[in-house]
Design a protein around this motif. Structure first.
Motif, PDB file in Angstrom:
ATOM      1  N   ILE A 213      10.306 -15.512  -6.686  1.00 41.15           N
ATOM      2  CA  ILE A 213      10.195 -15.410  -8.142  1.00 41.15           C
ATOM      3  C   ILE A 213       9.849 -13.984  -8.560  1.00 41.15           C
ATOM      4  CG2 ILE A 213       8.953 -16.185 -10.201  1.00 41.15           C
ATOM      5  CD1 ILE A 213       8.508 -18.866  -8.826  1.00 41.15           C
ATOM      6  N   GLU A 214       8.749 -13.481  -8.042  1.00 36.66           N
ATOM      7  CA  GLU A 214       8.254 -12.188  -8.505  1.00 36.66           C
ATOM      8  C   GLU A 214       8.870 -11.038  -7.719  1.00 36.66           C
ATOM      9  OE1 GLU A 214       4.082 -11.879  -9.191  1.00 36.66           O
ATOM     10  OE2 GLU A 214       3.853 -14.040  -9.430  1.00 36.66           O
ATOM     11  N   ASP A 215       9.089  -9.957  -8.432  1.00 37.10           N
ATOM     12  CA  ASP A 215       9.628  -8.744  -7.837  1.00 37.10           C
ATOM     13  C   ASP A 215       8.550  -8.104  -6.959  1.00 37.10           C
ATOM     14  OD1 ASP A 215      10.709  -6.329  -7.173  1.00 37.10           O
ATOM     15  OD2 ASP A 215      11.267  -5.765  -9.214  1.00 37.10           O
ATOM     16  N   PRO A 216       8.816  -7.913  -5.661  1.00 36.29           N
ATOM     17  CA  PRO A 216       7.786  -7.344  -4.791  1.00 36.29           C
ATOM     18  C   PRO A 216       7.349  -5.941  -5.194  1.00 36.29           C
ATOM     19  CG  PRO A 216       9.911  -7.405  -3.677  1.00 36.29           C
ATOM     20  CD  PRO A 216      10.062  -8.198  -4.936  1.00 36.29           C
ATOM     21  N   THR A 217       8.197  -5.225  -5.940  1.00 38.93           N
ATOM     22  CA  THR A 217       7.822  -3.868  -6.340  1.00 38.93           C
ATOM     23  C   THR A 217       6.669  -3.877  -7.339  1.00 38.93           C
ATOM     24  OG1 THR A 217       9.492  -3.888  -8.101  1.00 38.93           O
ATOM     25  CG2 THR A 217      10.144  -3.011  -5.952  1.00 38.93           C
ATOM     26  N   LYS A 218       6.493  -4.987  -8.075  1.00 38.93           N
ATOM     27  CA  LYS A 218       5.383  -5.054  -9.024  1.00 38.93           C
ATOM     28  C   LYS A 218       4.050  -5.105  -8.285  1.00 38.93           C
ATOM     29  CE  LYS A 218       7.961  -7.280 -12.769  1.00 38.93           C
ATOM     30  NZ  LYS A 218       8.057  -8.466 -13.673  1.00 38.93           N
ATOM     31  N   LEU A 219       4.000  -5.896  -7.205  1.00 40.30           N
ATOM     32  CA  LEU A 219       2.787  -5.955  -6.415  1.00 40.30           C
ATOM     33  C   LEU A 219       2.535  -4.618  -5.735  1.00 40.30           C
ATOM     34  CD1 LEU A 219       0.458  -7.695  -5.321  1.00 40.30           C
ATOM     35  CD2 LEU A 219       1.924  -8.284  -3.389  1.00 40.30           C
ATOM     36  N   GLY A 220       3.604  -3.884  -5.453  1.00 40.10           N
ATOM     37  CA  GLY A 220       3.466  -2.611  -4.777  1.00 40.10           C
ATOM     38  C   GLY A 220       2.645  -1.598  -5.543  1.00 40.10           C
ATOM     39  N   ARG A 221       2.533  -1.767  -6.854  1.00 38.43           N
ATOM     40  CA  ARG A 221       1.709  -0.856  -7.642  1.00 38.43           C
ATOM     41  C   ARG A 221       0.250  -0.936  -7.241  1.00 38.43           C
ATOM     42  NH1 ARG A 221       3.240  -2.460 -13.687  1.00 38.43           N
ATOM     43  NH2 ARG A 221       2.918  -4.510 -12.727  1.00 38.43           N
ATOM     44  N   HIS A 222      -0.148  -2.090  -6.677  1.00 40.84           N
ATOM     45  CA  HIS A 222      -1.524  -2.272  -6.220  1.00 40.84           C
ATOM     46  C   HIS A 222      -1.598  -2.365  -4.701  1.00 40.84           C
ATOM     47  CE1 HIS A 222      -2.526  -3.125 -10.412  1.00 40.84           C
ATOM     48  NE2 HIS A 222      -1.505  -3.951 -10.435  1.00 40.84           N
ATOM     49  N   ARG A 223      -0.552  -2.852  -4.077  1.00 44.97           N
ATOM     50  CA  ARG A 223      -0.560  -3.112  -2.637  1.00 44.97           C
ATOM     51  C   ARG A 223      -0.743  -1.835  -1.819  1.00 44.97           C
ATOM     52  NH1 ARG A 223       1.327  -6.897   1.096  1.00 44.97           N
ATOM     53  NH2 ARG A 223       2.249  -5.997   2.968  1.00 44.97           N
ATOM     54  N   TRP A 224      -0.256  -0.718  -2.322  1.00 42.09           N
ATOM     55  CA  TRP A 224      -0.349   0.520  -1.544  1.00 42.09           C
ATOM     56  C   TRP A 224      -1.794   0.871  -1.233  1.00 42.09           C
ATOM     57  CZ3 TRP A 224      -2.990   4.862  -3.102  1.00 42.09           C
ATOM     58  CH2 TRP A 224      -3.341   4.953  -4.450  1.00 42.09           C
ATOM     59  N   LYS A 225      -2.723   0.429  -2.065  1.00 45.42           N
ATOM     60  CA  LYS A 225      -4.133   0.773  -1.831  1.00 45.42           C
ATOM     61  C   LYS A 225      -4.664   0.078  -0.582  1.00 45.42           C
ATOM     62  CE  LYS A 225      -4.987   1.491  -6.756  1.00 45.42           C
ATOM     63  NZ  LYS A 225      -5.712   1.034  -7.956  1.00 45.42           N
ATOM     64  N   ILE A 226      -4.342  -1.203  -0.410  1.00 42.50           N
ATOM     65  CA  ILE A 226      -4.819  -1.918   0.777  1.00 42.50           C
ATOM     66  C   ILE A 226      -4.039  -1.455   2.006  1.00 42.50           C
ATOM     67  CG2 ILE A 226      -3.280  -3.905   0.494  1.00 42.50           C
ATOM     68  CD1 ILE A 226      -6.902  -3.993   1.786  1.00 42.50           C
TER      69      ILE A 226
END
Length: 268
Positions: A213-226
């Motif tokens: 459903i969700e575009d993985p690039t949207k999570l990437g805005r926060h995921r890069w930190k972890i």
């Protein structure tokens, strides 16, 4: 050279935090047994093993600590919870300084190869070779709050609830200690409604990507930190490939790496 290396690995300010947490050495009244050693030299040797990734038997004699003594003391400290206590003490100092961002927590995991021992399993991302999995929760800025170790074939989602429950109560700039983030961010590996309900029941807003459903690039805005945080931790070469037979000792190295990573974020 050794003095400069020791000072770089364990600055005076870090040693001032570590020293009160170490169990006191008790000499036997009748004499004999284990002789007292320079605790700072031993701790420095442990950090050198963590940082360099060298085998215990290759520990340079210039540290002034024998290999059996350094390894034995490391195991004693691991069993006594020294590295977990160190991590929490530094988190408290970050909290008092206002350096922790509780607007969200971020959860992720990464697999590493393992030679043998407990908490290992066939890695689904490494052709079925033995491995372990590192689990990390950070604050919104990527400062590690909790670490954990499981077998590599453990599904990421299994650890969501235990990891969230393990977030310590950390001191704040003012008011009571805090252990609850406003949100929890995680990738699609944690996409299960049972976890969303569980988080909402604890007043935490789930921000878990939905499969298909969700575009993985949207999570990437926060995921890069972890992902950056995990890169910081695996930058300690002892964590790149696991050699410890006992999973608790590998977990102790991971806690020590998290503590040192947090220490580097303390304001000077």
């Amino acid at each position: 050279m050794v003095d400069r290396l020791a000072q770089r690995l364990i600055p005076d300010a870090l040693w001032d935090i570590v020293k009160p947490l170490l169990p006191e050495f008790a000499a036997r009244p009748q004499g004999g047994g284990t002789a007292p050693v320079d605790e700072r030299a031993v701790f420095t040797a442990v950090v050198f093993v963590l940082t360099s990734g060298c085998a215990w038997r290759h520990l340079p004699p210039s540290f002034g600590v024998s290999v059996p003594t350094a390894h034995r003391r490391f195991m004693v400290w691991a069993d006594a919870g020294v590295f977990e206590a160190l991590h929490r003490e530094i988190l408290d100092r970050l909290g008092v300084a206002g350096e922790l961002d509780w607007s969200a927590a971020i959860l992720d995991a990464a697999s590493v190869r393992a030679k043998k021992g407990s908490l290992t399993g066939r890695s689904p991302v490494d052709r079925g070779k033995k491995g372990s999995k590192l689990h990390v929760i950070s604050d919104a800025n990527g400062i590690p709050l909790v670490t954990g170790v499981t077998a590599a074939n453990t599904h990421d989602s299994v650890m969501l609830q235990p990891m969230v429950e393990s977030i310590p109560k950390v001191r704040s700039v003012r008011g009571p200690r805090r252990s609850k983030p406003a949100k929890l961010r995680a990738d699609k590996g944690y996409d299960f409604d049972v976890h969303r309900r569980w988080l909402r029941g604890r007043g935490i807003v789930p921000r878990i990507a939905r499969r298909g459903i969700e575009d993985p690039t949207k999570l990437g805005r926060h995921r890069w930190k972890i992902e950056r945080t995990i890169a910081w931790l695996t930058g300690y070469r002892r964590l790149t490939i696991r050699y410890e037979r006992h999973g608790r000792l590998f977990a102790a190295f991971l806690q020590l790496a998290a503590a040192i990573t947090c220490y580097k974020k303390l304001p000077t």
